[in-house]
Design an enzyme around this catalytic site. Structure first.
Site, PDB file in Angstrom:
ATOM      1  CG  PHE A 189      26.963 -22.378  12.071  1.00 26.67           C
ATOM      2  CD1 PHE A 189      25.817 -22.172  11.267  1.00 26.67           C
ATOM      3  CD2 PHE A 189      27.352 -20.973  12.461  1.00 26.67           C
ATOM      4  CE1 PHE A 189      24.947 -21.006  11.239  1.00 26.67           C
ATOM      5  CE2 PHE A 189      26.911 -19.940  12.452  1.00 26.67           C
ATOM      6  CZ  PHE A 189      25.756 -19.858  11.623  1.00 26.67           C
ATOM      7  CD  GLU A 203      30.443 -22.931   9.758  1.00 26.27           C
ATOM      8  OE1 GLU A 203      29.716 -23.004   8.631  1.00 26.27           O
ATOM      9  OE2 GLU A 203      30.339 -21.722  10.294  1.00 26.27           O
ATOM     10  CG  HIS A 245      27.365 -17.951  20.928  1.00 29.21           C
ATOM     11  ND1 HIS A 245      29.034 -17.902  20.804  1.00 29.21           N
ATOM     12  CD2 HIS A 245      27.131 -16.592  21.513  1.00 29.21           C
ATOM     13  CE1 HIS A 245      29.372 -16.834  21.149  1.00 29.21           C
ATOM     14  NE2 HIS A 245      28.358 -16.184  21.627  1.00 29.21           N
TER      15      HIS A 245
END
Length: 82
Positions: free
Chosen positions: A39, A13, A63
């Site tokens: 992340f 990431e 999320h």
């Protein structure tokens, strides 16, 4: 999905953020980078540098929270330890 317009960074990431910033700085494209929010937060320093350099990169964290499908029980255990 057009492979000429898509870059897969897998589970890196922080690197994904750097790739998006680099593409925006070189005026190659207006990048949209997306991953799970937890992340994306790992790349805070890179996100800060994107803001400082005023790049036209877009980031989306999905999320938000502790429930991600079948991973809910593992997330709940980690949250319980906190």
């Amino acid at each position: 999905m057009d492979p000429q317009r898509y870059i897969e960074c897998y589970i890196a990431e922080q690197n994904m953020i750097g790739v998006a910033i680099g593409a925006a700085c070189r005026d190659r494209t207006i990048p949209f980078a997306s991953t799970f929010a937890c992340f994306l937060a790992r790349g805070y320093d890179q996100l800060r540098m994107a803001a400082v350099s005023q790049t036209n990169a877009n980031f989306c964290g999905s999320h938000v929270g502790v429930q991600i499908g079948k991973l809910y029980h593992a997330s709940a255990r980690r949250l319980k330890k906190l």
